[in-house]
Structure formats: C-alpha cells, structure tokens
Design a protein around this motif. Structure first.
Motif, mmCIF file in Angstrom:
data_model
loop_
_atom_site.group_PDB
_atom_site.id
_atom_site.type_symbol
_atom_site.label_atom_id
_atom_site.label_comp_id
_atom_site.label_asym_id
_atom_site.label_seq_id
_atom_site.Cartn_x
_atom_site.Cartn_y
_atom_site.Cartn_z
ATOM 1 N N THR A 296 0.836 -1.203 0.000
ATOM 2 C CA THR A 296 0.000 0.000 0.000
ATOM 3 C C THR A 296 0.868 1.248 0.000
ATOM 4 O O THR A 296 0.646 2.187 -0.785
ATOM 5 N N VAL A 297 1.856 1.276 0.876
ATOM 6 C CA VAL A 297 2.752 2.433 0.948
ATOM 7 C C VAL A 297 3.491 2.622 -0.373
ATOM 8 O O VAL A 297 3.636 3.744 -0.876
ATOM 9 N N GLU A 298 3.950 1.523 -0.964
ATOM 10 C CA GLU A 298 4.664 1.591 -2.240
ATOM 11 C C GLU A 298 3.794 2.215 -3.321
ATOM 12 O O GLU A 298 4.251 3.076 -4.092
ATOM 13 N N HIS A 299 2.527 1.795 -3.396
ATOM 14 C CA HIS A 299 1.630 2.345 -4.408
ATOM 15 C C HIS A 299 1.423 3.843 -4.190
ATOM 16 O O HIS A 299 1.397 4.622 -5.157
ATOM 17 N N CYS A 300 1.264 4.249 -2.932
ATOM 18 C CA CYS A 300 1.044 5.670 -2.646
ATOM 19 C C CYS A 300 2.276 6.489 -2.993
ATOM 20 O O CYS A 300 2.184 7.577 -3.582
ATOM 21 N N VAL A 301 3.449 5.988 -2.642
ATOM 22 C CA VAL A 301 4.693 6.676 -2.979
ATOM 23 C C VAL A 301 4.861 6.762 -4.495
ATOM 24 O O VAL A 301 5.233 7.815 -5.043
ATOM 25 N N ASP A 302 4.583 5.659 -5.207
ATOM 26 C CA ASP A 302 4.694 5.660 -6.669
ATOM 27 C C ASP A 302 3.795 6.726 -7.291
ATOM 28 O O ASP A 302 4.204 7.429 -8.228
ATOM 29 N N PHE A 303 2.574 6.819 -6.784
ATOM 30 C CA PHE A 303 1.660 7.813 -7.355
ATOM 31 C C PHE A 303 2.205 9.221 -7.141
ATOM 32 O O PHE A 303 2.215 10.047 -8.077
ATOM 33 N N LEU A 304 2.651 9.528 -5.930
ATOM 34 C CA LEU A 304 3.150 10.875 -5.648
ATOM 35 C C LEU A 304 4.373 11.186 -6.500
ATOM 36 O O LEU A 304 4.539 12.322 -6.983
ATOM 37 N N GLN A 305 5.233 10.221 -6.725
ATOM 38 C CA GLN A 305 6.423 10.448 -7.552
ATOM 39 C C GLN A 305 6.061 10.665 -9.014
ATOM 40 O O GLN A 305 6.776 11.373 -9.732
ATOM 41 N N SER A 306 4.944 10.068 -9.451
ATOM 42 C CA SER A 306 4.546 10.209 -10.857
ATOM 43 C C SER A 306 3.659 11.422 -11.100
ATOM 44 O O SER A 306 3.424 11.789 -12.258
ATOM 45 N N TYR A 307 3.192 12.073 -10.042
ATOM 46 C CA TYR A 307 2.276 13.208 -10.200
ATOM 47 C C TYR A 307 3.022 14.401 -10.793
ATOM 48 O O TYR A 307 4.156 14.707 -10.410
ATOM 49 N N ARG A 308 2.363 15.093 -11.722
ATOM 50 C CA ARG A 308 2.935 16.271 -12.349
ATOM 51 C C ARG A 308 1.984 17.452 -12.203
ATOM 52 O O ARG A 308 0.759 17.295 -12.253
ATOM 53 N N ALA A 309 2.559 18.615 -12.036
ATOM 54 C CA ALA A 309 1.742 19.824 -11.935
ATOM 55 C C ALA A 309 0.818 19.913 -13.138
ATOM 56 O O ALA A 309 1.242 19.704 -14.276
ATOM 57 N N GLY A 310 -0.430 20.207 -12.887
ATOM 58 C CA GLY A 310 -1.427 20.254 -13.942
ATOM 59 C C GLY A 310 -2.260 19.001 -14.059
ATOM 60 O O GLY A 310 -3.292 19.002 -14.725
ATOM 61 N N ASP A 311 -1.798 17.907 -13.430
ATOM 62 C CA ASP A 311 -2.628 16.707 -13.390
ATOM 63 C C ASP A 311 -3.891 16.990 -12.586
ATOM 64 O O ASP A 311 -3.927 17.911 -11.754
ATOM 65 N N PRO A 312 -4.953 16.189 -12.765
ATOM 66 C CA PRO A 312 -6.194 16.439 -12.029
ATOM 67 C C PRO A 312 -5.992 16.379 -10.517
ATOM 68 O O PRO A 312 -5.092 15.686 -10.013
ATOM 69 N N ALA A 313 -6.824 17.124 -9.804
ATOM 70 C CA ALA A 313 -6.811 17.062 -8.345
ATOM 71 C C ALA A 313 -7.089 15.633 -7.892
ATOM 72 O O ALA A 313 -7.756 14.863 -8.587
ATOM 73 N N PHE A 314 -6.604 15.285 -6.718
ATOM 74 C CA PHE A 314 -6.754 13.909 -6.256
ATOM 75 C C PHE A 314 -7.032 13.852 -4.756
ATOM 76 O O PHE A 314 -6.740 14.790 -4.007
ATOM 77 N N MET A 315 -7.602 12.737 -4.356
ATOM 78 C CA MET A 315 -7.647 12.322 -2.960
ATOM 79 C C MET A 315 -6.976 10.951 -2.922
ATOM 80 O O MET A 315 -7.507 9.976 -3.426
#
Length: 636
Positions: A296-315
């Motif tokens: 679970t932690v790995e998936h959350c970290v992966d998402f944050l590392q892949s996020y780019r400014a301008g991507d849709p807002a997220f929860m």
C-alpha cells in the motif's frame, strides 16, 4: 498509439501506459466494454457511477484490446500492452488531499495531555501535530472495522445505515441499488436477494469516493477498505466454518455478531495465555503481520512520484492495517518505545483489574468472550503492550515514507489528513482489541496538515469533540467541493477559523459512538460532551441491570471512577441529548430483530450442520448453547 491517444484527452487521467504495470485488478472488476481506443475506455468508465478506474489492455498473445472497468483500485499487474487510469474530468477543485488511515490506533498516543503520549517515538505523527491541527477529542462512530469505515465513507451514523458489525456492512453496490455487494451475496445467512432488500433499508446513495469522482477529483484508494458497497470487503468470514478453532478466534463470527444478545457467555477468542495461540510475537521476523501494508505504501509513494503539476486534483487514500492484532513486532521497532513509560502502562492496566463483582456486567461478558485472563498477568501485559507499540512505531515509519514522497513531489502543497478506524484496549478494563467505548478503544487520532500557503491548516490543539463522520465533509471542504446535504457529519474547518462552506458554530459540541457487534451482549452507545463521557446500554430484558456509566475524563483519564450514581442529573441530561439524535430504544429492537432473522436463515441454509457449528463457535460449546440459541431465536 493507444497511450498517445489517451494522453491527448484532457478528461482521461492516465497513470500507466505501455511498458508499465497496469491498474488491472480482477477483484474489483465491474464489466468489460467494447472500445477501440483508450479514450473510449475512459469515457465508458465516466458513464458508470460505480466505476473508479479503467484499463485498456491486450492480454499476452491476444490480437484484440480489452476495456475493463473497476469499482476500486488495487495492486498493479504487469501487462505488456496496457493503458490505464482513473475516472476523471474537469475538476471542481484546485486542491488535493493525502488521506492516511491506520487501524486500531489509540488516539491518546498523540494527545500531549495524556499519559500515553510519548510512550512511542512517532516523528511522522509529531511532525503533523507540530505543524498542523491535532484534534484530541476525536472518536470513532463504532469501535469495529467495517461499521466504522462504512459510517466514515458515508458520513452517516451506524444506526442510520444499519451497518451493525463486521458481517453487515454496506449490502449493495453504491450507486447500483439492485446489485448486491459480492461479499454480502455469498455470505451464508444473507444471499443476493436478502442483500438487496437490506440495501433498500440502508438507502445509501453516495459515498466520499463517489462524490469526489463526480466532481472530477481522482479518488485513489489503496489498502484496506472494509466497507462493503462494492468498494471492498466488509464481511468477515462467509457464515460457515470448520470445527477446529483457529489460532486467534473460534470460528463463527456470524453467531458472535448476530446472536450476541442470546448471551452465550463463553470465549469466542482463543485465550491470550494459551501457548498454542498466536496472539503475541515479540520476535516476528517481518515486524507487523500485514505485509500488504508495505505494498500500500509503495503504491502511494509511486503515485506521488509520478504526479505532475497540472494533473487532475486527487484524494490519495493510503490505508494500512497496522497496528492490529495479532500483536507481532520486533526489536527494529522496539527501539522507538520508551521502556519505562511502557512499564508504567502495565501498572495502569493492573490497576484497572478490579474484581469481577466490581466490574460492569457488560464488561464481564466481554472479558469472558474475549478470552482475557481473569487474574492479571504482568508478563502477558508487558509483551502485548510492547508488541502493540512496536506496531505503532512501524505505522509511523510508513506514514513518514509517504510524507517524504509528498514533500519531494509536485503535489507538495496537498493537504494531509490522518486518522484511524478505532483504537485498542491493550488490557485496560480487562479487555483487548476494540469493541468498547472506553477511551483506548473509542478515541482515535485526527491530524490535519499542509495546504497551499494562502490556505494552510493552522497549528492548534483542538478539544472540540469530533468524530469520523466529519472526515467526508472536511475533505470536501478542503477540496472546495460542495458538501452533500444528506451527510450527518460536519466539516471541522470552521473550528480552525478556516474558510468553509459551513458557518462557524454549526459543528455540534458532542461526539456519538455506537456498537452492535460481537463480544457485547446488548447494544451500547457513547456520548461525549465537554469533560464528561456517558456510556448507555440497551436495557431490554434480561439486561435491566446494565446501568449507565459516567466519567469525568480530565480527572479520570483511565475511566476508573463511574460517577453515574453520584451525578444523576448529568446522566439524565446527557442521555436526553443522545436520544434527541438517535432513538436508541428503536435501534436496539431493530438490531436484535434483524439478528434473529439472520440466524433463522442461517439455520435453514445449514440443515443437519448448524448444531455442530454452534458447538464449535465457542470454547467448551455444548448442547446447552444450542438450546439457548434455539430458545433465543424462537423468542422473536
């Protein structure tokens, strides 16, 4: 080509493309749709209310591409040709939220005014508390996994959604009332038709996940859900079991929950002191027992590392099972535990071991059914508390990894929300796990942190009563998304003097928790207001002697001095206020009646078997218990 097409569509949030792992999880599969491009697959997801994610992929060796829709997010799978993402669209929010939820975290460990604070070094939790808002009177709305989480995701009281226990959560797929939750449908004693009928009574039309998706916010759900409603789990066991007891619990959770008011007062937990049980391990090679937490932690970290400014807002929801029984940990995490303060906890637990005659009768039943030793065992208490606080340290480390990734990401200005579904008794009041309304079980952390500079969460320690009902509207408020009118919780932002959709003074000055699950023999409610906490019981016969309990928490943090007989006026006032919110007489009758109906169906589904199953569901189960259950069913 498929990846390029999807990337060019502003309303399709792509999180995986060819050469990466695909967001493809059969567990949450809703349907397979025809699609020639990934844009069409994404659009198909946006057209289905229950769809949260999509995957457009070509199985190995296949000529054709496939479009699958999913109700939730789970582990990624490596697929050679794959484009996948989340339901998205024009976002109504310019903000994002990282929502970290753990399990069984005693809220007092982050309360700077309580003796439990500082037992475990918790740098991640401390960072959030030092720079954000710490709500130290925050409560679960039911001290058990599934009902607590169902209540939180819908922001409705447990008695409102009738999610009574770990075997009765949300019974139909949210947004599709004629489709039973798959876990509910296969449960012996329910079945698809019954689940749909129960779902009509629950009348759940939305959840936080669905509300965010409809507003164009990516709702990324990783880890434990335990809600039912098509979002994941929510039904522990399947209503059938083998005759041999498992290492922690006797099989038969359905009876322990449905028929608890039959008052079969025998252990449903394997005894804590039994050397063959697997309750405690202070030399566990892997630390806590739930390896999936690290995924679970790995998936959350992966998402944050892949996020780019301008991507849709997220929860981003990161939900770990730790800390949670069985109590497993090791020396890696014990380094963060203050051994002297831990020894003081054991002394406090010993002082809560009053004679059985002086215990509340409801607690006597819970002690017996939980397999807790009647005489205090200092060695047992030391090992259990050490392992539990080792799990707390491990949980803090996992949160720290997510916070580190967030700080380094292009989403660093996101808000952070941290809480737990319920607490842990760790032998206070001769009880373990949760399932009570004492502070260890009912109080949970709530930390809010971060945000952009112009709208940042202020630093404060709030003593205003709040509960998990408030999570849904608060996250909507943080994201600047309209708060649905049907919610029973309130945003906490006005309590912080932050801009909010809700007016100052609207948040109630009380918190309510309800419990209807296993290891109690009658429904129980908690009402916290000001410095006092009231615990009241359904007193239908034979429980007329189950008198209320009243505690003044600032002077009695371990709830040893029941003031109900000394302060009857306060008891009457607080119970009246509770009844203005919840009709406890009606709810108590409803829970028992539904339990009887469930047991009748269960007996009918297992002719020639159910008597033996009853005997196997309790330590020393015998014909007396079979007869008692039969008489209880017939009494309805």
């Amino acid at each position: 080509a498929a990846a390029a097409a999807a990337a060019g569509a502003s309303d399709c949030a792509v999180l995986s493309s060819s050469g990466n792992n695909c967001w493809h999880n059969p567990k949450y599969h809703i349907s397979t749709r025809a699609a020639a491009t990934s844009i069409e697959c994404c659009s198909a997801c946006r057209g289905v209310a229950a769809c949260a994610a999509w995957a457009f992929y070509r199985p190995s060796g296949a000529a054709d591409w496939t479009c699958n829709l999913y109700s939730n997010i789970g582990p990624r799978e490596p697929l050679a040709d794959c484009v996948s993402g989340f339901r998205s669209g024009p976002s109504a929010s310019n903000y994002s939220v990282v929502f970290f939820q753990c399990d069984e975290m005693d809220g007092r460990v982050v309360d700077p005014g309580h003796p439990l604070s500082g037992v475990t070094s918790m740098p991640a939790f401390d960072q959030l508390a030092a720079g954000g808002a710490n709500f130290v009177r925050h409560y679960t709305n039911s001290p058990l996994c599934a009902p607590s989480r169902a209540s939180m995701w819908t922001s409705r009281y447990v008695s409102s959604i009738k999610a009574w226990s770990n075997i009765k959560s949300i019974t139909t797929v949210i947004g599709q009332p004629n489709i039973p939750d798959p876990e509910c449908a296969k449960f012996v004693g329910y079945g698809a038709e019954v689940c749909v009928e129960l779902g009509k009574l629950q009348n759940i039309t939305t959840s936080m996940n669905h509300t965010l998706l409809e507003a164009g916010v990516q709702a990324l759900l990783f880890g434990k859900m335990d809600t039912g409603g098509g979002m994941g789990a929510g039904y522990h066991g399947n209503g059938n079991w083998t005759k041999s007891p498992v290492s922690l619990y006797y099989p038969g959770v359905s009876l322990h929950s449905w028929a608890n008011t039959a008052n079969i007062s025998k252990p449903a937990f394997c005894p804590l002191e039994d050397p063959l049980s697997k309750w405690i391990d202070t030399d566990s090679p892997h630390g806590g027992p739930f390896a999936e937490d690290w995924h679970t932690v790995e998936h959350c970290v992966d998402f944050l590392q892949s996020y780019r400014a301008g991507d849709p807002a997220f929860m981003l929801y990161c939900s770990v099972v730790d800390p949670h029984p069985p109590y497993y940990s090791n020396s890696t995490w014990f380094k963060q535990v203050d051994q002297q303060k831990l020894s003081n906890l054991v002394i406090e637990a010993a002082q809560n071991y009053v004679s059985l005659e002086d215990m509340h009768p409801a607690d006597v039943y819970s002690t017996v059914t939980e397999g807790v030793p009647l005489a205090f065992n200092a060695s047992l208490a030391q090992r259990l508390n050490l392992a539990y606080h080792g799990q707390v340290a491990e949980t803090d480390y996992m949160l720290g990894l997510i916070l580190k990734a967030l700080r380094a990401s292009q989403a660093a200005d996101s808000y952070v929300v941290v809480t737990s579904d319920h607490g842990e008794e760790h032998l206070e009041h001769r009880l373990v796990e949760k399932m009570s309304h004492y502070e260890g079980s009912a109080r949970v952390p709530l930390l809010l942190y971060g945000g952009p500079p112009q709208r940042r969460v202020p630093h404060t320690v709030s003593t205003h009563p709040t509960s998990l009902l408030d999570i849904f509207p608060t996250i909507c408020d943080l994201l600047n998304i309209s708060i649905p009118s049907a919610l029973q919780g309130y945003s906490v932002l006005p309590l912080l003097s932050m801009a909010s959709q809700q007016a100052p003074g609207q948040h109630p000055d009380y918190a309510i928790s309800e419990y209807f699950g296993d290891e109690v023999d009658t429904p129980v409610w908690m009402y916290r207001s000001g410095d006092y906490k009231l615990i009241v019981y359904d007193r239908s016969p034979p429980y007329i002697d189950y008198a209320p309990q009243l505690f003044h928490l600032p002077s009695d943090p371990y709830e040893r001095n029941n003031l109900a007989s000394q302060m009857p006026d306060i008891v009457v006032r607080m119970e009246k206020e509770l009844r203005q919110v919840i009709d406890i007489n009606r709810v108590g009758k409803e829970v028992v009646a539904e339990g009887r109906a469930n047991v009748k169906r269960w007996m009918q589904a297992l002719p020639g078997q159910w008597e033996d199953l009853v005997r196997s569901a309790y330590a020393g189960g015998d014909q007396t218990d079979v007869d008692k259950l039969k008489a209880w069913v017939q009494a309805g």
